[in-house]
Design an enzyme around this catalytic site. Sequence first.
Site, mmCIF file in Angstrom:
data_model
loop_
_atom_site.group_PDB
_atom_site.id
_atom_site.type_symbol
_atom_site.label_atom_id
_atom_site.label_comp_id
_atom_site.label_asym_id
_atom_site.label_seq_id
_atom_site.Cartn_x
_atom_site.Cartn_y
_atom_site.Cartn_z
ATOM 1 N NE ARG A 167 -4.326 -1.455 1.706
ATOM 2 C CZ ARG A 167 -5.449 -1.720 2.712
ATOM 3 N NH1 ARG A 167 -4.837 -2.577 3.750
ATOM 4 N NH2 ARG A 167 -6.397 -2.764 2.595
ATOM 5 C CE LYS B 192 -11.732 -7.823 6.503
ATOM 6 N NZ LYS B 192 -10.811 -7.385 5.611
ATOM 7 N N GLY C 151 -6.567 -7.118 1.416
ATOM 8 C CA GLY C 151 -5.905 -6.695 1.467
ATOM 9 C C GLY C 151 -4.805 -8.254 2.013
ATOM 10 N N GLY D 138 -12.316 -4.133 1.075
ATOM 11 C CA GLY D 138 -13.809 -3.826 1.928
ATOM 12 C C GLY D 138 -14.811 -3.035 0.364
HETATM 13 P P1 ADP Z 1 -9.345 -10.144 2.227
HETATM 14 O O1 ADP Z 1 -8.297 -9.573 3.325
HETATM 15 O O2 ADP Z 1 -7.907 -10.691 0.943
HETATM 16 O O3 ADP Z 1 -10.131 -9.682 1.886
HETATM 17 P P2 ADP Z 1 -10.118 -12.017 4.528
HETATM 18 O O4 ADP Z 1 -10.088 -11.019 5.466
HETATM 19 O O5 ADP Z 1 -11.177 -11.702 4.218
HETATM 20 O O6 ADP Z 1 -8.986 -11.230 3.208
HETATM 21 O O7 ADP Z 1 -9.923 -13.420 5.282
HETATM 22 C C1 ADP Z 1 -8.121 -13.250 5.056
HETATM 23 C C2 ADP Z 1 -7.893 -14.058 5.771
HETATM 24 O O8 ADP Z 1 -8.633 -15.651 5.838
HETATM 25 C C3 ADP Z 1 -6.511 -14.936 6.525
HETATM 26 O O9 ADP Z 1 -5.895 -14.966 7.596
HETATM 27 C C4 ADP Z 1 -6.868 -16.369 6.321
HETATM 28 O O10 ADP Z 1 -6.167 -17.349 7.399
HETATM 29 C C5 ADP Z 1 -8.592 -16.659 6.522
HETATM 30 N N1 ADP Z 1 -8.612 -17.946 6.096
HETATM 31 C C6 ADP Z 1 -8.577 -18.991 4.989
HETATM 32 N N2 ADP Z 1 -9.030 -19.869 4.646
HETATM 33 C C7 ADP Z 1 -9.814 -19.434 5.728
HETATM 34 C C8 ADP Z 1 -10.302 -20.626 6.874
HETATM 35 N N3 ADP Z 1 -10.516 -22.496 6.178
HETATM 36 N N4 ADP Z 1 -10.848 -20.764 8.108
HETATM 37 C C9 ADP Z 1 -9.743 -19.623 9.061
HETATM 38 N N5 ADP Z 1 -9.162 -19.262 8.604
HETATM 39 C C10 ADP Z 1 -9.016 -19.304 7.304
HETATM 40 MG MG MG Z 2 -8.258 -9.254 5.376
#
Ligand code: ADP
Ligand code: MG
Length: 404
Positions: free
Chosen positions: A38, A203, A359, A383
């Site tokens: 970023r 999320k 992120g 988001g």
């Molecule tokens: P982004 O930031 O790309 O939008 P999120 O914040 O929604 O993604 O999610 C990222 C997190 O999701 C990572 O830290 C990862 O460890 C977690 N994650 C992915 N798959 C699983 C799972 N099956 N169970 C628990 N956590 C998970």
């Molecule tokens: Mg995230």
Amino acid sequence: MRAIADLVSSGDLHGKRVLVRSDLNVPLDGSTITDDGRIRASVPTIRQLSEAGARVVVCAHLGRPKGAPEDRYSLRPVAARLGELLGRHVVFATDTVGDSARAAVEGAQDGDVVLLENLRFNPGETSKDVAERTEFAKQLASLADAYVSDGFGVVHRKQASVYDVARLLPAAVGGLVQAEVEVLRRLTEDPQRPYAVVLGGAKVSDKLAVIDSLLNTADRLLVGGGMVFTFFKAQGYEVGRSLLEEDQVEAVKGYLDQAKELGVEIVLPVDIVAATEFSAEADHEVVPAGAIPADRMGLDIGPESAVLFAEKLADAKTVFWNGPMGAFEMDPYAAGTAAVAKALVEVTGKGALTVVGGGDSAAAVRQLGFEDDQFVHISTGGGASLEYLEGKQLPGLAVLDETD
Ligand code: ADP
Ligand code: MG
């Protein structure tokens, strides 16, 4: 919406103070920046203004402090890294609108760059009370003659430094926000087909909301990560101790029916890496999607699913990916995310438009050894990009149109 190019060409920026809202919200391990994506993305706008002779006053937030200073959320390490990337000293103010900020701005010469301390050390930044937010926005505005909105990761927030300040100063949109919006527009207006969307991450409830609108634009929806267990549950599978949004199961059933009606293909994993604990050391095994043992949690899509997902991406002309396929931070659960990243890189090579948002997703591709330029675009705002795709109005963009 006024572009930054107009601001730079319209007149002499020498002697002018320009407040830039950037997104410098990077992951930190202590005071070590673990992914500077970023900051890198914010450099071109700051450099452009500095080279045009402006006195550049950068403001940003870091983490989620509760409206008061907290050492661990200081932007000081970011100022140092920003300076390295810009190749010039960045003056760091130890407050946001106080004595230190005013002194730093007053002392700035043409071309100098000042970074103000974390915006969210001030309750006015994120306040729901308009008067409190406006008051803080006024203090920010008093530090500058013009405003540039370049923090794409926050344009969906109605916050003082994003929204209110844009109504108090001549405002323009920065190059990063412009580029992000341009890519999102290509995803929503007549995308090249097949258009595949990959969703994952943790999320879950935030991301389920986007599915509704994606079902009207995408041809294929691949689901992995923590989201998938709510889909499994909707299909009647047991999910053990996996991440689950019980109250979203009905909504997901609705999406599955809707997808069938609209002819959108939903691709779910056929196997899962199931572990006894959320830990790299935990005992883990690959099990069929419908057979997750009651005492285990799914932490990645399995190897057959990785092959299936890669196949479903191989002919895509447009791909949007948000959310890792597993808990990629831990080696035993990184393979699914790596497989999707590799599949995206391959279709990028064949000319597809590939966009990675979120992120953690961006951090994942870098951690797994991929380079930014192996994808068409890595978004700095998860988001914000989801809300854009949902068709929501983003306050930080709307306000710039308003002040045309
Ligand atoms: P982004 O930031 O790309 O939008 P999120 O914040 O929604 O993604 O999610 C990222 C997190 O999701 C990572 O830290 C990862 O460890 C977690 N994650 C992915 N798959 C699983 C799972 N099956 N169970 C628990 N956590 C998970
Ligand atoms: Mg995230």
